[in-house]
Motif scaffolding. Structure first.
Motif, PDB file in Angstrom:
ATOM      1  N   THR A 132       0.818  -1.327  -0.075  1.00 41.81           N
ATOM      2  CA  THR A 132      -0.047  -0.253   0.114  1.00 41.81           C
ATOM      3  C   THR A 132       0.814   1.425   0.100  1.00 41.81           C
ATOM      4  OG1 THR A 132      -0.257   0.032   2.315  1.00 41.81           O
ATOM      5  CG2 THR A 132      -1.862  -1.200   1.116  1.00 41.81           C
ATOM      6  N   LEU A 133       0.220   2.456  -0.388  1.00 42.81           N
ATOM      7  CA  LEU A 133       0.935   3.709  -0.407  1.00 42.81           C
ATOM      8  C   LEU A 133       1.034   4.529   0.919  1.00 42.81           C
ATOM      9  CD1 LEU A 133      -0.307   4.951  -3.838  1.00 42.81           C
ATOM     10  CD2 LEU A 133       1.840   4.054  -3.752  1.00 42.81           C
ATOM     11  N   GLU A 134       2.203   5.157   1.185  1.00 40.08           N
ATOM     12  CA  GLU A 134       2.096   6.104   2.146  1.00 40.08           C
ATOM     13  C   GLU A 134       2.860   7.458   1.601  1.00 40.08           C
ATOM     14  OE1 GLU A 134       4.140   5.305   5.876  1.00 40.08           O
ATOM     15  OE2 GLU A 134       2.764   3.375   6.202  1.00 40.08           O
ATOM     16  N   ILE A 135       2.684   8.404   2.174  1.00 38.59           N
ATOM     17  CA  ILE A 135       3.153   9.686   1.985  1.00 38.59           C
ATOM     18  C   ILE A 135       4.708   9.960   2.745  1.00 38.59           C
ATOM     19  CG2 ILE A 135       3.197  12.248   2.210  1.00 38.59           C
ATOM     20  CD1 ILE A 135       0.159  11.975   2.204  1.00 38.59           C
ATOM     21  N   ALA A 136       5.598   9.994   1.879  1.00 39.54           N
ATOM     22  CA  ALA A 136       6.940   9.891   2.607  1.00 39.54           C
ATOM     23  C   ALA A 136       7.380  11.396   2.744  1.00 39.54           C
ATOM     24  CB  ALA A 136       7.912   9.354   1.448  1.00 39.54           C
ATOM     25  N   VAL A 137       7.858  11.826   3.828  1.00 44.03           N
ATOM     26  CA  VAL A 137       7.989  13.125   4.167  1.00 44.03           C
ATOM     27  C   VAL A 137       9.498  13.375   4.903  1.00 44.03           C
ATOM     28  CG1 VAL A 137       5.835  14.043   4.336  1.00 44.03           C
ATOM     29  CG2 VAL A 137       6.935  13.185   6.392  1.00 44.03           C
ATOM     30  N   PRO A 138      10.132  14.341   4.814  1.00 46.01           N
ATOM     31  CA  PRO A 138      11.634  14.479   5.508  1.00 46.01           C
ATOM     32  C   PRO A 138      11.352  14.163   7.098  1.00 46.01           C
ATOM     33  CG  PRO A 138      11.247  16.212   3.981  1.00 46.01           C
ATOM     34  CD  PRO A 138      10.086  15.506   4.010  1.00 46.01           C
ATOM     35  N   GLY A 155       2.617  25.872  -3.274  1.00 49.23           N
ATOM     36  CA  GLY A 155       3.966  25.843  -2.948  1.00 49.23           C
ATOM     37  C   GLY A 155       4.477  24.690  -2.459  1.00 49.23           C
ATOM     38  N   LEU A 156       3.776  23.628  -2.165  1.00 53.83           N
ATOM     39  CA  LEU A 156       4.329  22.284  -1.877  1.00 53.83           C
ATOM     40  C   LEU A 156       4.987  21.562  -2.947  1.00 53.83           C
ATOM     41  CD1 LEU A 156       4.212  21.153   1.010  1.00 53.83           C
ATOM     42  CD2 LEU A 156       2.588  19.532   0.115  1.00 53.83           C
ATOM     43  N   LYS A 157       5.949  20.890  -2.974  1.00 51.90           N
ATOM     44  CA  LYS A 157       6.770  20.194  -4.290  1.00 51.90           C
ATOM     45  C   LYS A 157       6.438  18.748  -3.870  1.00 51.90           C
ATOM     46  CE  LYS A 157      10.635  22.466  -3.419  1.00 51.90           C
ATOM     47  NZ  LYS A 157      12.180  22.926  -3.684  1.00 51.90           N
ATOM     48  N   VAL A 158       5.839  18.201  -4.780  1.00 56.21           N
ATOM     49  CA  VAL A 158       5.510  16.827  -4.702  1.00 56.21           C
ATOM     50  C   VAL A 158       6.282  15.783  -5.760  1.00 56.21           C
ATOM     51  CG1 VAL A 158       3.662  14.798  -4.328  1.00 56.21           C
ATOM     52  CG2 VAL A 158       3.499  17.236  -3.335  1.00 56.21           C
ATOM     53  N   ALA A 159       6.866  14.667  -5.747  1.00 55.39           N
ATOM     54  CA  ALA A 159       7.352  13.772  -6.521  1.00 55.39           C
ATOM     55  C   ALA A 159       6.396  12.507  -6.492  1.00 55.39           C
ATOM     56  CB  ALA A 159       8.746  13.137  -6.116  1.00 55.39           C
ATOM     57  N   LEU A 160       6.137  12.217  -7.725  1.00 58.82           N
ATOM     58  CA  LEU A 160       5.383  10.896  -7.973  1.00 58.82           C
ATOM     59  C   LEU A 160       5.982  10.014  -9.006  1.00 58.82           C
ATOM     60  CD1 LEU A 160       1.718  12.592  -8.700  1.00 58.82           C
ATOM     61  CD2 LEU A 160       2.565  11.564  -6.260  1.00 58.82           C
ATOM     62  N   CYS A 161       5.600   8.725  -8.958  1.00 60.57           N
ATOM     63  CA  CYS A 161       6.270   7.721 -10.075  1.00 60.57           C
ATOM     64  C   CYS A 161       5.540   8.060 -11.265  1.00 60.57           C
ATOM     65  CB  CYS A 161       5.957   6.498  -9.658  1.00 60.57           C
ATOM     66  SG  CYS A 161       6.878   5.958  -8.010  1.00 60.57           S
ATOM     67  N   ALA A 162       6.016   7.826 -12.419  1.00 58.70           N
ATOM     68  CA  ALA A 162       5.297   7.934 -13.846  1.00 58.70           C
ATOM     69  C   ALA A 162       4.176   7.074 -13.656  1.00 58.70           C
ATOM     70  CB  ALA A 162       6.332   7.693 -14.596  1.00 58.70           C
ATOM     71  N   LYS A 163       2.913   7.562 -14.305  1.00 58.32           N
ATOM     72  CA  LYS A 163       1.766   6.567 -14.428  1.00 58.32           C
ATOM     73  C   LYS A 163       2.369   5.536 -15.063  1.00 58.32           C
ATOM     74  CE  LYS A 163      -0.044   8.652 -18.423  1.00 58.32           C
ATOM     75  NZ  LYS A 163      -1.200   9.367 -19.008  1.00 58.32           N
ATOM     76  N   GLU A 164       3.078   5.114 -15.961  1.00 57.71           N
ATOM     77  CA  GLU A 164       3.210   3.737 -16.564  1.00 57.71           C
ATOM     78  C   GLU A 164       3.695   2.866 -15.711  1.00 57.71           C
ATOM     79  OE1 GLU A 164       4.761   6.675 -17.557  1.00 57.71           O
ATOM     80  OE2 GLU A 164       3.329   7.292 -19.316  1.00 57.71           O
ATOM     81  N   VAL A 165       4.488   3.100 -14.501  1.00 62.19           N
ATOM     82  CA  VAL A 165       4.881   2.282 -13.465  1.00 62.19           C
ATOM     83  C   VAL A 165       3.790   1.827 -12.410  1.00 62.19           C
ATOM     84  CG1 VAL A 165       7.254   2.662 -14.236  1.00 62.19           C
ATOM     85  CG2 VAL A 165       6.352   3.980 -12.283  1.00 62.19           C
ATOM     86  N   CYS A 167       3.675   2.074  -9.068  1.00 56.46           N
ATOM     87  CA  CYS A 167       3.637   2.916  -7.969  1.00 56.46           C
ATOM     88  C   CYS A 167       2.916   4.143  -8.431  1.00 56.46           C
ATOM     89  CB  CYS A 167       4.858   3.509  -7.371  1.00 56.46           C
ATOM     90  SG  CYS A 167       6.208   3.934  -8.477  1.00 56.46           S
ATOM     91  N   GLY A 168       3.181   4.551  -9.925  1.00 53.28           N
ATOM     92  CA  GLY A 168       2.592   5.846 -10.435  1.00 53.28           C
ATOM     93  C   GLY A 168       1.141   5.729 -10.756  1.00 53.28           C
ATOM     94  N   ALA A 169       0.777   4.317 -11.155  1.00 51.04           N
ATOM     95  CA  ALA A 169      -0.714   4.069 -11.402  1.00 51.04           C
ATOM     96  C   ALA A 169      -1.509   3.948 -10.175  1.00 51.04           C
ATOM     97  CB  ALA A 169      -0.829   2.706 -11.913  1.00 51.04           C
ATOM     98  N   ALA A 170      -0.741   3.540  -9.011  1.00 56.09           N
ATOM     99  CA  ALA A 170      -1.292   3.318  -7.774  1.00 56.09           C
ATOM    100  C   ALA A 170      -1.901   4.892  -7.244  1.00 56.09           C
ATOM    101  CB  ALA A 170      -0.605   2.660  -6.658  1.00 56.09           C
ATOM    102  N   ALA A 171      -0.693   5.649  -7.419  1.00 49.55           N
ATOM    103  CA  ALA A 171      -0.838   6.961  -6.971  1.00 49.55           C
ATOM    104  C   ALA A 171      -2.016   7.875  -7.689  1.00 49.55           C
ATOM    105  CB  ALA A 171       0.430   7.803  -7.119  1.00 49.55           C
ATOM    106  N   VAL A 172      -2.159   7.668  -8.953  1.00 55.30           N
ATOM    107  CA  VAL A 172      -3.035   8.172  -9.705  1.00 55.30           C
ATOM    108  C   VAL A 172      -4.549   7.729  -9.075  1.00 55.30           C
ATOM    109  CG1 VAL A 172      -4.458   8.233 -11.810  1.00 55.30           C
ATOM    110  CG2 VAL A 172      -1.987   8.396 -11.707  1.00 55.30           C
ATOM    111  N   THR A 173      -4.703   6.466  -8.900  1.00 53.47           N
ATOM    112  CA  THR A 173      -5.908   5.869  -8.423  1.00 53.47           C
ATOM    113  C   THR A 173      -6.089   6.451  -7.008  1.00 53.47           C
ATOM    114  OG1 THR A 173      -5.419   3.767  -9.355  1.00 53.47           O
ATOM    115  CG2 THR A 173      -7.101   3.572  -7.471  1.00 53.47           C
ATOM    116  N   ALA A 174      -5.063   6.519  -6.070  1.00 49.88           N
ATOM    117  CA  ALA A 174      -5.303   7.107  -4.464  1.00 49.88           C
ATOM    118  C   ALA A 174      -5.768   8.795  -4.703  1.00 49.88           C
ATOM    119  CB  ALA A 174      -4.046   6.902  -3.792  1.00 49.88           C
TER     120      ALA A 174
END
Length: 273
Positions: A132-138, A155-165, A167-174
């Motif tokens: 499952t996914l979690e939000i990673a923070v410093p 102003g918040l900077k966020v990194a995601l995985c590309a939707k083709e992989v 983790c990216g597809a899961a992020a899009v769903t979430a």
């Protein structure tokens, strides 16, 4: 010589003759009883013995757990070497379909595995864990992120995985499940790439797997969010059809699915399927 004495002598001669015959049989080959008892064991050992190198292509999120499993597998099979290629599942699948030599493929989603099975590169994959996914923070969560919707803050900077992989597809769903609309500052090709952006302080947060947060707990913190339940990833594994080491591939997959394998994976934060 009495009748009784004569009978005793005849019996003794008969016993000596029988003993001599048995000795002659024994000297012409191995003892029958010993051969019968050892043959099945020897055959079983020869059949089950694994040798050579086992090459495993696996999703980046499996790096820590599979590295540990590889060492245990090598210890259980002296002389065997396990080599890994960790990366984005989609890129690994493409390499396999292009003919890259590998024995086992472990993907972070059934959809990615399907691209290999559709190309006849593997058959009958089995789901062995979920993630499952979690939000990673410093460390310390300096931006005080407490929910998925917070990632859309100004102003918040966020990194995601590309939707083709996966983790990216899961992020899009979430994100869709939480009705959260955000524009990431970077799209990474695997989950470790998204995680590294947080480690280096280049982003304020990223969406990664729970197992990645756990593996990197010394450097980052994780924030759970309920929408993650809508984007659980199943991980399938399969020996490959053109595996250079077919016996090794089958043995490694069996080891991953064994009680010892499950123990390592559960300790890493994966869920049972």
């Amino acid at each position: 010589m009495t009748t009784t004495t004569r009978r005793s002598a005849v019996a003794a001669v008969a016993v000596l003759a029988l003993a001599g015959g048995l000795t002659a049989c024994g000297s012409s080959g191995s003892k029958p009883a010993a051969a019968d008892s050892s043959a099945p064991s020897t055959a079983a050992t020869a059949t089950s013995k694994v040798s050579g190198t086992v090459t495993v292509f696996a999703a980046a999120s499996l790096k820590e757990s599979f590295t540990a499993l590889g060492k245990k597998f090598e210890a259980a099979n002296p002389g065997v070497k396990v080599t890994f290629n960790f990366g984005g599942s989609s890129a690994l699948a493409q390499s396999i379909n292009s003919g890259a030599p590998a024995d086992v493929f472990a993907a972070a989603s059934p959809a990615t595995m399907k691209t290999v099975t559709d190309a006849k590169g593997a058959t009958d994959p089995k789901v062995f864990v979920r993630n499952t996914l979690e939000i990673a923070v410093p460390k310390g969560n300096p931006k005080h992120i407490a929910a998925l919707k917070d990632l859309a803050g100004a102003g918040l900077k966020v990194a995601l995985c590309a939707k083709e992989v996966p983790c990216g597809a899961a992020a899009v769903t979430a994100l869709k499940a939480g009705a959260v609309d955000l524009t990431p500052v970077t799209l990474e090709q695997d989950v470790k790439g998204a995680l590294t952006k947080v480690e280096l302080g280049e982003v304020d947060a990223s969406l990664v797997y729970k197992t990645d947060v756990q593996a990197d707990a010394a450097k980052i913190d994780g924030v759970e969010f309920p929408e993650a339940a809508k984007a659980v990833n199943d991980y399938p594994i399969a020996p490959l059809a053109k595996a250079p080491n077919a016996a090794g591939a089958a043995a490694f997959v069996a080891y991953v699915e064994s009680a010892e394998g499950k123990q390592v994976l559960t300790a890493a934060g994966f869920q049972a399927p």
